[in-house]
Design an enzyme around this catalytic site. Structure first.
Site, short mmCIF file in Angstrom:
data_model
loop_
_atom_site.label_atom_id
_atom_site.label_comp_id
_atom_site.label_asym_id
_atom_site.label_seq_id
_atom_site.Cartn_x
_atom_site.Cartn_y
_atom_site.Cartn_z
N LYS A 20 0.83 -1.20 0.00
CA LYS A 20 0.00 0.00 0.00
C LYS A 20 0.88 1.27 0.00
O LYS A 20 2.09 1.18 0.24
CB LYS A 20 -0.92 -0.04 1.23
CG LYS A 20 -1.84 -1.27 1.27
CD LYS A 20 -2.74 -1.20 2.51
CE LYS A 20 -3.53 -2.48 2.69
NZ LYS A 20 -4.42 -2.40 3.88
N TYR A 60 -11.69 -2.87 -3.05
CA TYR A 60 -12.23 -3.06 -1.70
C TYR A 60 -13.76 -3.10 -1.67
O TYR A 60 -14.36 -2.85 -0.62
CB TYR A 60 -11.71 -1.95 -0.77
CG TYR A 60 -10.29 -2.18 -0.29
CD1 TYR A 60 -9.96 -3.32 0.44
CD2 TYR A 60 -9.29 -1.24 -0.55
CE1 TYR A 60 -8.66 -3.53 0.90
CE2 TYR A 60 -7.99 -1.44 -0.09
CZ TYR A 60 -7.68 -2.59 0.64
OH TYR A 60 -6.41 -2.80 1.10
N ASN A 123 -1.43 -0.39 7.60
CA ASN A 123 -0.84 -1.73 7.80
C ASN A 123 -0.09 -2.26 6.57
O ASN A 123 0.16 -3.44 6.45
CB ASN A 123 -1.89 -2.71 8.32
CG ASN A 123 -3.03 -2.94 7.35
OD1 ASN A 123 -3.00 -2.45 6.21
ND2 ASN A 123 -4.03 -3.69 7.77
N HIS A 126 -1.54 -5.62 1.46
CA HIS A 126 -2.78 -6.35 1.21
C HIS A 126 -2.44 -7.75 0.71
O HIS A 126 -1.50 -7.92 -0.06
CB HIS A 126 -3.61 -5.64 0.14
CG HIS A 126 -4.73 -6.52 -0.38
ND1 HIS A 126 -5.94 -6.60 0.27
CD2 HIS A 126 -4.79 -7.39 -1.42
CE1 HIS A 126 -6.71 -7.48 -0.38
NE2 HIS A 126 -6.04 -7.97 -1.41
N GLU A 137 -9.19 -10.63 -7.65
CA GLU A 137 -8.24 -9.52 -7.54
C GLU A 137 -7.17 -9.58 -8.64
O GLU A 137 -6.80 -8.54 -9.20
CB GLU A 137 -7.60 -9.51 -6.15
CG GLU A 137 -8.61 -9.15 -5.06
CD GLU A 137 -8.14 -9.40 -3.64
OE1 GLU A 137 -8.92 -9.14 -2.72
OE2 GLU A 137 -6.99 -9.88 -3.45
N1 UDP Z 1 -9.22 -1.28 7.85
C1 UDP Z 1 -9.35 -0.13 8.57
N2 UDP Z 1 -10.10 -0.17 9.73
C2 UDP Z 1 -10.70 -1.31 10.17
C3 UDP Z 1 -10.56 -2.48 9.41
C4 UDP Z 1 -9.82 -2.44 8.24
O1 UDP Z 1 -8.81 0.91 8.20
O2 UDP Z 1 -11.35 -1.28 11.21
C5 UDP Z 1 -8.41 -1.26 6.62
C6 UDP Z 1 -7.08 -1.96 6.83
O3 UDP Z 1 -6.07 -1.21 6.15
C7 UDP Z 1 -7.27 -3.30 6.18
C8 UDP Z 1 -8.22 -2.95 5.04
O4 UDP Z 1 -9.09 -1.96 5.58
O5 UDP Z 1 -6.05 -3.87 5.75
C9 UDP Z 1 -9.04 -4.09 4.50
O6 UDP Z 1 -9.75 -4.69 5.57
P1 UDP Z 1 -9.79 -6.26 5.72
O7 UDP Z 1 -10.76 -6.59 6.79
O8 UDP Z 1 -10.01 -6.89 4.38
O9 UDP Z 1 -8.33 -6.60 6.28
P2 UDP Z 1 -7.08 -7.35 5.59
O10 UDP Z 1 -7.64 -8.38 4.65
O11 UDP Z 1 -6.26 -6.29 4.88
O12 UDP Z 1 -6.31 -7.95 6.72
MG MG Z 2 -9.05 -8.21 3.16
#
Ligand code: UDP
Ligand code: MG
Length: 160
Positions: A20, A60, A123, A126, A137
């Protein structure tokens, strides 16, 4: 040859992995690629681009009802993303293990998110969460001719 999206359940399974804008800004591209490479996964697709907000929203889209969705799309399209496809046995699930939990504070030491970041909204990486989302994707980010179907001679598997 391997289809664009890979072959789940074989060593040609594929996952979509993206660094990211925070990871790119923090110069963590090499570090993150190294973790997937050193594990033994094979890089078959890579490019760097600044995604449009529309592309970010599509990536997303399953989260579009979440309160953080707008901020997520805005941040994801605010800078350079390194989009990649890694191939290997169980790469979708194991890739998620390498990455660690969504909230870095809940992730295990040794994972990318524990070792390199602090907050959920920054974080840095992805990774596809299922074979179905990997297929979706990869098709969203890559064209067939942007994937290199190269043959590995690195003995990471018992049978090659
Ligand atoms: N995210 C966020 N707040 C939250 C949950 C998710 O900003 O409470 C962001 C975070 O960067 C995350 C992304 O949204 O990586 C996608 O969410 P997902 O639940 O798919 O998490 P991932 O698959 O990336 O672990
Ligand atoms: Mg995810």
């Amino acid at each position: 040859s391997v289809p664009l999206v890979g072959i789940p359940g074989t060593n040609q399974e594929r996952s979509f992995i993206a660094i990211k804008p925070d990871g790119t800004q923090r110069r963590l591209v090499g570090e993150i690629i190294a973790r997937f490479e050193k594990k033994g996964f094979k890089l078959v697709g890579i490019k760097i681009l600044v995604p449009t907000p529309e592309h970010a929203a599509k990536h997303y889209e399953d989260l579009n009802k979440k309160p953080f969705f707008n901020g997520l799309v805005k941040f994801f399209s605010s800078g350079a993303v390194v989009a990649m496809v890694f191939e290997g046995k169980d790469v979708v699930r194991t890739g998620r293990v390498l990455i660690g939990a969504t909230d870095p504070s809940q992730s295990a030491p040794g994972t990318i998110r524990f070792d390199l970041c602090i907050e959920t909204g920054r974080n840095i990486i992805h990774g596809s969460d299922s074979n179905e989302s990997a297929a979706h994707e990869i098709a969203l980010w890559f064209k067939e001719d942007e994937i290199a179907n190269w043959v590995s001679t690195n003995p990471v598997y018992e049978k090659m």
